[in-house]
Design an enzyme around this catalytic site. Structure first.
Site, PDB file in Angstrom:
ATOM      1  N   SER A 173     -18.357  28.303 -51.577  1.00  0.00           N
ATOM      2  CA  SER A 173     -19.861  27.428 -52.652  1.00  0.00           C
ATOM      3  C   SER A 173     -20.432  26.438 -52.030  1.00  0.00           C
ATOM      4  O   SER A 173     -19.799  26.604 -51.007  1.00  0.00           O
ATOM      5  CB  SER A 173     -18.728  26.631 -53.604  1.00  0.00           C
ATOM      6  OG  SER A 173     -19.710  25.957 -54.307  1.00  0.00           O
TER       7      SER A 173
ATOM      8  N   TYR B  13     -13.967  18.717 -54.307  1.00  0.00           N
ATOM      9  CA  TYR B  13     -13.812  20.028 -54.130  1.00  0.00           C
ATOM     10  C   TYR B  13     -14.617  20.858 -53.406  1.00  0.00           C
ATOM     11  O   TYR B  13     -14.222  21.778 -52.994  1.00  0.00           O
ATOM     12  CB  TYR B  13     -14.721  20.595 -56.119  1.00  0.00           C
ATOM     13  CG  TYR B  13     -15.327  21.934 -56.082  1.00  0.00           C
ATOM     14  CD1 TYR B  13     -14.348  23.138 -56.646  1.00  0.00           C
ATOM     15  CD2 TYR B  13     -16.590  22.087 -56.465  1.00  0.00           C
ATOM     16  CE1 TYR B  13     -15.517  24.004 -56.538  1.00  0.00           C
ATOM     17  CE2 TYR B  13     -17.560  23.462 -55.940  1.00  0.00           C
ATOM     18  CZ  TYR B  13     -16.582  24.610 -56.637  1.00  0.00           C
ATOM     19  OH  TYR B  13     -16.624  25.549 -56.300  1.00  0.00           O
TER      20      TYR B  13
ATOM     21  N   LYS C 286     -13.337  23.984 -50.895  1.00  0.00           N
ATOM     22  CA  LYS C 286     -14.447  24.561 -50.057  1.00  0.00           C
ATOM     23  C   LYS C 286     -14.473  24.689 -48.553  1.00  0.00           C
ATOM     24  O   LYS C 286     -14.731  25.545 -48.548  1.00  0.00           O
ATOM     25  CB  LYS C 286     -15.429  24.216 -51.015  1.00  0.00           C
ATOM     26  CG  LYS C 286     -15.097  25.172 -52.685  1.00  0.00           C
ATOM     27  CD  LYS C 286     -14.473  26.513 -53.199  1.00  0.00           C
ATOM     28  CE  LYS C 286     -14.324  27.123 -53.963  1.00  0.00           C
ATOM     29  NZ  LYS C 286     -13.412  28.131 -54.658  1.00  0.00           N
TER      30      LYS C 286
END
Length: 286
Positions: A145, A158, A162
């Protein structure tokens, strides 16, 4: 040597994790199927996997949790028994978390790390072992991402997961290269869901927010679609990327390339023009 057909995946068998939803996985499956690959569809729900398999003639489904070692081993055994040796893996399965880091719980942290990072490691390890056992080259594409490199508040866990995926991508490229396995990643920006794959009453994002993001934050003023991610994955699995490994392709329409968004840029330009006009008139431009 004659050139290989562009991004041709005929004769390839590719396992795509988290493939049954309306998000990036749908674009990956569409692109790989169109290129001639045989798909192995993975997700947690047997009904959802079945519906997705039905969309792609020749595909098979394997239900399982990528964060559980026993499930991963079983999925690979089932996939190979039903579709033959795998030549590609797309680690697409993942979950998000939007919460202040000070408020995040241990359970929330564990869930993100287990699925978004540990699952990628388990699946990649199993794939590399399978490739080595069958003596055929292979390729892995991890879905990262833009948050891996730049993020906003409430995405800390998060984003960290990633970023770990991108580090693992490079490490896998180094360790798996000698056995013929390439490993790369794609890092999408904001990608709306494929509305064709959800019921009419499925919650839709605010269209005005998407328009603002597209027109003000991105350099290219067009909405990124799941198929855009699929085409990138297709290239990274194909023979035309045979000398590319350990890399991350960012699919964000220029979001992370610019220093300021469109509104701030316009304000800067306007102020520069104001100062130039004042200087030309012999006035103090301060």
């Amino acid at each position: 040597m004659s050139a290989a057909p562009a991004h041709d995946l005929a004769g390839h068998t590719v396992l795509v994790t988290g493939a049954s939803g309306p998000k990036i996985g749908s674009g990956v499956c569409d692109a790989l199927h169109a290129a001639g690959a045989r798909l192995v569809i993975n997700d947690l729900n047997d009904e959802h996997v079945g519906r997705t398999v039905h969309r792609y003639p020749g595909a098979v489904g394997v239900v399982g949790d990528v964060s559980r070692p026993d499930d991963v081993a079983r999925m690979f055994n089932e996939a190979i028994d039903r579709a033959g040796p795998l030549t590609g893996l797309v680690n697409n399965a993942g979950v998000g978390l939007i919460t202040p880091m000070l408020d995040a719980t241990q359970a929330e942290f564990d869930r993100i790390v287990d699925i978004d990072f540990r699952g990628v490691w388990l699946m990649s390890q199993a794939f590399a072992r399978s490739v080595a056992a069958h003596g055929r080259p292979g390729a892995i594409v991890n879905v990262s991402s833009v948050h891996a490199g730049k993020t906003i508040g409430r995405y800390a866990i998060y984003a960290s997961a990633k970023a770990a995926v991108e580090g693992l991508t490079r490490a896998c490229a180094v360790e798996f290269g000698p056995i013929g396995v390439r490993c790369n990643a794609i890092a999408p920006g904001y990608v709306p869901i494929n509305r064709d794959l959800v019921p009419p009453d499925y919650p839709a994002p605010d269209a005005s927010w998407i328009a603002t993001h597209t027109n003000s934050e991105q350099v290219l003023q067009r909405v990124i679609e799941p198929i855009d991610c699929g085409w990138a994955a297709q290239f990274l699995l194909s023979e035309q990327s045979r000398c590319i490994t350990g890399q991350v392709i960012t699919i964000d329409a220029g979001l992370t390339a610019r220093l300021y968004n469109g509104d701030m840029s316009a304000r800067i330009y306007a102020d520069r023009e104001r100062q130039a006009t004042l200087r030309a008139e012999g006035q103090d431009a301060r």
